[in-house]
Design a protein around this motif. Structure first.
Motif, PDB file in Angstrom:
ATOM      1  N   ASP A 255     -49.413 -87.566 -24.244  1.00  0.00           N
ATOM      2  CA  ASP A 255     -50.594 -87.955 -23.770  1.00  0.00           C
ATOM      3  C   ASP A 255     -50.897 -87.521 -22.423  1.00  0.00           C
ATOM      4  O   ASP A 255     -51.810 -88.086 -21.783  1.00  0.00           O
ATOM      5  CB  ASP A 255     -50.533 -89.510 -24.160  1.00  0.00           C
ATOM      6  CG  ASP A 255     -49.512 -90.054 -23.309  1.00  0.00           C
ATOM      7  OD1 ASP A 255     -48.527 -89.506 -23.136  1.00  0.00           O
ATOM      8  OD2 ASP A 255     -49.705 -91.355 -22.919  1.00  0.00           O
ATOM      9  N   LEU A 256     -50.010 -87.049 -21.880  1.00  0.00           N
ATOM     10  CA  LEU A 256     -50.270 -86.555 -20.525  1.00  0.00           C
ATOM     11  C   LEU A 256     -49.986 -85.042 -20.360  1.00  0.00           C
ATOM     12  O   LEU A 256     -49.409 -84.301 -20.864  1.00  0.00           O
ATOM     13  CB  LEU A 256     -48.826 -87.155 -19.547  1.00  0.00           C
ATOM     14  CG  LEU A 256     -48.570 -88.727 -19.575  1.00  0.00           C
ATOM     15  CD1 LEU A 256     -47.372 -88.970 -19.047  1.00  0.00           C
ATOM     16  CD2 LEU A 256     -49.956 -89.409 -19.143  1.00  0.00           C
ATOM     17  N   GLN A 257     -50.783 -84.531 -19.287  1.00  0.00           N
ATOM     18  CA  GLN A 257     -50.860 -82.941 -19.221  1.00  0.00           C
ATOM     19  C   GLN A 257     -51.287 -82.738 -17.687  1.00  0.00           C
ATOM     20  O   GLN A 257     -52.344 -83.142 -17.000  1.00  0.00           O
ATOM     21  CB  GLN A 257     -51.975 -82.312 -19.721  1.00  0.00           C
ATOM     22  CG  GLN A 257     -52.131 -80.812 -19.890  1.00  0.00           C
ATOM     23  CD  GLN A 257     -51.037 -80.159 -20.089  1.00  0.00           C
ATOM     24  OE1 GLN A 257     -50.311 -80.467 -21.362  1.00  0.00           O
ATOM     25  NE2 GLN A 257     -50.362 -79.139 -19.597  1.00  0.00           N
ATOM     26  N   VAL A 258     -50.448 -82.002 -16.899  1.00  0.00           N
ATOM     27  CA  VAL A 258     -50.588 -81.533 -15.557  1.00  0.00           C
ATOM     28  C   VAL A 258     -51.718 -80.243 -15.615  1.00  0.00           C
ATOM     29  O   VAL A 258     -51.423 -79.235 -16.200  1.00  0.00           O
ATOM     30  CB  VAL A 258     -49.458 -80.979 -14.854  1.00  0.00           C
ATOM     31  CG1 VAL A 258     -49.637 -80.426 -13.394  1.00  0.00           C
ATOM     32  CG2 VAL A 258     -48.416 -82.218 -14.627  1.00  0.00           C
ATOM     33  N   VAL A 259     -52.628 -80.819 -15.205  1.00  0.00           N
ATOM     34  CA  VAL A 259     -53.785 -79.429 -15.315  1.00  0.00           C
ATOM     35  C   VAL A 259     -53.830 -78.764 -14.091  1.00  0.00           C
ATOM     36  O   VAL A 259     -54.744 -77.691 -14.093  1.00  0.00           O
ATOM     37  CB  VAL A 259     -55.141 -80.077 -15.417  1.00  0.00           C
ATOM     38  CG1 VAL A 259     -54.905 -80.764 -16.963  1.00  0.00           C
ATOM     39  CG2 VAL A 259     -55.653 -81.123 -14.437  1.00  0.00           C
ATOM     40  N   ALA A 260     -53.364 -79.073 -12.877  1.00  0.00           N
ATOM     41  CA  ALA A 260     -53.304 -78.266 -11.525  1.00  0.00           C
ATOM     42  C   ALA A 260     -52.488 -78.816 -10.698  1.00  0.00           C
ATOM     43  O   ALA A 260     -51.814 -79.976 -10.645  1.00  0.00           O
ATOM     44  CB  ALA A 260     -54.745 -78.610 -10.895  1.00  0.00           C
ATOM     45  N   GLU A 261     -51.986 -77.971  -9.874  1.00  0.00           N
ATOM     46  CA  GLU A 261     -50.933 -78.174  -8.790  1.00  0.00           C
ATOM     47  C   GLU A 261     -51.458 -77.683  -7.298  1.00  0.00           C
ATOM     48  O   GLU A 261     -52.223 -76.592  -7.134  1.00  0.00           O
ATOM     49  CB  GLU A 261     -49.493 -77.586  -9.324  1.00  0.00           C
ATOM     50  CG  GLU A 261     -49.036 -78.108 -10.336  1.00  0.00           C
ATOM     51  CD  GLU A 261     -47.613 -77.135 -10.683  1.00  0.00           C
ATOM     52  OE1 GLU A 261     -46.796 -77.072  -9.686  1.00  0.00           O
ATOM     53  OE2 GLU A 261     -47.440 -76.928 -11.813  1.00  0.00           O
ATOM     54  N   ALA A 262     -51.134 -78.586  -6.369  1.00  0.00           N
ATOM     55  CA  ALA A 262     -51.499 -78.198  -5.157  1.00  0.00           C
ATOM     56  C   ALA A 262     -50.211 -78.248  -4.024  1.00  0.00           C
ATOM     57  O   ALA A 262     -49.319 -79.226  -4.195  1.00  0.00           O
ATOM     58  CB  ALA A 262     -52.546 -79.108  -4.614  1.00  0.00           C
ATOM     59  N   GLY A 263     -50.190 -77.380  -3.028  1.00  0.00           N
ATOM     60  CA  GLY A 263     -48.951 -77.592  -2.182  1.00  0.00           C
ATOM     61  C   GLY A 263     -49.627 -77.944  -0.607  1.00  0.00           C
ATOM     62  O   GLY A 263     -48.569 -78.484   0.078  1.00  0.00           O
ATOM     63  N   THR A 264     -50.832 -78.386  -0.573  1.00  0.00           N
ATOM     64  CA  THR A 264     -51.305 -78.769   0.552  1.00  0.00           C
ATOM     65  C   THR A 264     -52.445 -79.894   0.251  1.00  0.00           C
ATOM     66  O   THR A 264     -52.964 -79.975  -0.754  1.00  0.00           O
ATOM     67  CB  THR A 264     -51.889 -77.834   1.468  1.00  0.00           C
ATOM     68  OG1 THR A 264     -53.231 -77.424   1.054  1.00  0.00           O
ATOM     69  CG2 THR A 264     -51.118 -76.829   1.649  1.00  0.00           C
ATOM     70  N   GLY A 265     -52.718 -80.633   1.238  1.00  0.00           N
ATOM     71  CA  GLY A 265     -54.030 -81.632   1.103  1.00  0.00           C
ATOM     72  C   GLY A 265     -55.160 -80.949   0.852  1.00  0.00           C
ATOM     73  O   GLY A 265     -56.012 -81.522   0.014  1.00  0.00           O
ATOM     74  N   ASP A 266     -55.529 -79.837   1.523  1.00  0.00           N
ATOM     75  CA  ASP A 266     -56.609 -79.218   1.473  1.00  0.00           C
ATOM     76  C   ASP A 266     -56.936 -78.726   0.024  1.00  0.00           C
ATOM     77  O   ASP A 266     -58.007 -78.825  -0.690  1.00  0.00           O
ATOM     78  CB  ASP A 266     -56.780 -78.131   2.413  1.00  0.00           C
ATOM     79  CG  ASP A 266     -56.738 -78.594   3.949  1.00  0.00           C
ATOM     80  OD1 ASP A 266     -58.104 -78.860   4.349  1.00  0.00           O
ATOM     81  OD2 ASP A 266     -55.805 -78.647   4.449  1.00  0.00           O
ATOM     82  N   GLU A 267     -55.654 -78.011  -0.622  1.00  0.00           N
ATOM     83  CA  GLU A 267     -55.690 -77.572  -1.797  1.00  0.00           C
ATOM     84  C   GLU A 267     -56.007 -78.790  -2.971  1.00  0.00           C
ATOM     85  O   GLU A 267     -56.895 -78.533  -3.813  1.00  0.00           O
ATOM     86  CB  GLU A 267     -54.610 -76.709  -2.277  1.00  0.00           C
ATOM     87  CG  GLU A 267     -54.361 -75.539  -1.404  1.00  0.00           C
ATOM     88  CD  GLU A 267     -52.852 -75.051  -1.886  1.00  0.00           C
ATOM     89  OE1 GLU A 267     -52.171 -75.602  -2.585  1.00  0.00           O
ATOM     90  OE2 GLU A 267     -52.539 -73.813  -1.430  1.00  0.00           O
ATOM     91  N   ALA A 268     -55.389 -79.783  -2.866  1.00  0.00           N
ATOM     92  CA  ALA A 268     -55.595 -81.105  -3.652  1.00  0.00           C
ATOM     93  C   ALA A 268     -56.828 -81.576  -3.669  1.00  0.00           C
ATOM     94  O   ALA A 268     -57.442 -81.719  -4.599  1.00  0.00           O
ATOM     95  CB  ALA A 268     -54.771 -82.165  -2.975  1.00  0.00           C
ATOM     96  N   VAL A 269     -57.755 -81.382  -2.399  1.00  0.00           N
ATOM     97  CA  VAL A 269     -58.987 -82.198  -2.279  1.00  0.00           C
ATOM     98  C   VAL A 269     -60.110 -81.103  -3.065  1.00  0.00           C
ATOM     99  O   VAL A 269     -60.799 -81.518  -3.795  1.00  0.00           O
ATOM    100  CB  VAL A 269     -59.614 -82.201  -0.865  1.00  0.00           C
ATOM    101  CG1 VAL A 269     -61.065 -82.398  -0.827  1.00  0.00           C
ATOM    102  CG2 VAL A 269     -58.769 -83.262  -0.219  1.00  0.00           C
ATOM    103  N   ALA A 270     -59.600 -79.645  -2.703  1.00  0.00           N
ATOM    104  CA  ALA A 270     -60.578 -78.911  -3.407  1.00  0.00           C
ATOM    105  C   ALA A 270     -60.396 -78.722  -5.050  1.00  0.00           C
ATOM    106  O   ALA A 270     -61.154 -78.739  -5.834  1.00  0.00           O
ATOM    107  CB  ALA A 270     -60.347 -77.362  -3.004  1.00  0.00           C
ATOM    108  N   LEU A 271     -59.040 -78.859  -5.636  1.00  0.00           N
ATOM    109  CA  LEU A 271     -58.878 -78.912  -6.856  1.00  0.00           C
ATOM    110  C   LEU A 271     -59.303 -80.308  -7.624  1.00  0.00           C
ATOM    111  O   LEU A 271     -59.897 -80.240  -8.580  1.00  0.00           O
ATOM    112  CB  LEU A 271     -57.156 -78.699  -6.923  1.00  0.00           C
ATOM    113  CG  LEU A 271     -56.749 -77.288  -7.016  1.00  0.00           C
ATOM    114  CD1 LEU A 271     -55.178 -77.476  -6.896  1.00  0.00           C
ATOM    115  CD2 LEU A 271     -57.330 -76.581  -8.070  1.00  0.00           C
ATOM    116  N   ALA A 272     -59.171 -81.238  -6.983  1.00  0.00           N
ATOM    117  CA  ALA A 272     -59.819 -82.579  -7.503  1.00  0.00           C
ATOM    118  C   ALA A 272     -61.306 -82.356  -7.695  1.00  0.00           C
ATOM    119  O   ALA A 272     -61.600 -82.788  -8.625  1.00  0.00           O
ATOM    120  CB  ALA A 272     -59.470 -83.494  -6.547  1.00  0.00           C
ATOM    121  N   ALA A 273     -61.876 -81.638  -7.016  1.00  0.00           N
ATOM    122  CA  ALA A 273     -63.337 -81.702  -7.084  1.00  0.00           C
ATOM    123  C   ALA A 273     -63.740 -80.390  -8.344  1.00  0.00           C
ATOM    124  O   ALA A 273     -64.578 -80.784  -8.943  1.00  0.00           O
ATOM    125  CB  ALA A 273     -63.933 -80.919  -5.852  1.00  0.00           C
TER     126      ALA A 273
END
Length: 230
Positions: free
Chosen positions: A36-54
């Motif tokens: 029921d769980l799946q990692v769909v993206a990974e980020a190494g910085t906060g900037d990457e996390a914000v971009a990937l979340a969008a």
């Protein structure tokens, strides 16, 4: 996400953000081992996390507090302020305590301590994905209590003014939420039904314009209904 098969459970899509590749890799393997769980993206910085979340639009974003450049707190704030944002869980260690209250204010719905047991980590992700806030574990209650009691809390009268529109009973319920009690514990304390306790909490969320129970906890501390000593 749901693949359209009748009766198939929806898959919880997760964004992992941590500047340590080994931490991300270990969490990814553990998480993806559950159907029921799946990692769909990974980020190494906060900037990457914000971009990937969008761009990826996960259900839950798991963010390390300490990352180079934009830290996890600022990343959480930007993610939460976006349109139809994912729920946010912060990755922390006991050495990160100074950042916890800031993360709550930024909109985080709970915390994962990096040395938590696997089932607790998976359970936390599921709880937050379901729309609740992870405030029951003692570590989160302790951290909220410690940092919500700092001298700079409640400098404006906004939290107290917000409470002007709630009933005496709702003040009692808010106080108990601030102490970390569940709906069933609130019901037992006030000698009311669980359904009634749940209704009171729902009305508080609406009246106080709070996203979840974590925000109610913050309001309870900022309004002085609960102290760090309980």
């Amino acid at each position: 996400m749901d693949d359209g098969t009748s009766g198939a459970p929806a898959e919880i899509r997760i964004l992992l953000a941590d500047d340590q590749p080994l931490v991300r890799s270990g969490l990814r393997v553990l998480i993806n081992d559950n159907p029921d769980l799946q990692v769909v993206a990974e980020a190494g910085t906060g900037d990457e996390a914000v971009a990937l979340a969008a761009s990826v639009r996960p259900d839950v974003a798991v963010l390390d507090i300490r990352m180079p450049g934009m830290d996890g707190i600022e990343a959480a704030r930007r993610i939460v302020e976006s349109t139809d944002p994912p729920r946010v869980l912060m990755l922390t260690t006991f050495d990160d305590d100074d950042y916890v209250y800031g993360a709550l204010r930024a909109g985080a719905s709970g915390f994962l301590v990096k040395d938590m047991a696997l089932e607790e980590i998976l359970g936390a992700i599921r709880v937050v994905a379901a729309g609740d806030a992870l405030i029951a574990p003692s570590v989160t209650r302790r951290l909220i209590a410690e940092f919500a009691s700092r001298p700079d809390r409640g400098k404006s009268g906004a939290p107290v003014r917000k409470l002007a529109g709630i009933t005496d009973r709702e003040v009692e319920v808010l106080t108990l939420v601030g102490r970390g009690l569940s709906n069933s514990e609130i019901a037992e304390t006030l000698v009311i039904s669980v359904a009634t306790a749940k209704s009171h909490v729902a009305r508080l969320l609406t009246k106080l314009d709070a996203r979840d129970r974590v925000q109610l906890v913050i309001l309870a501390y900022e309004a002085g209904l609960v102290s760090a000593r309980g």
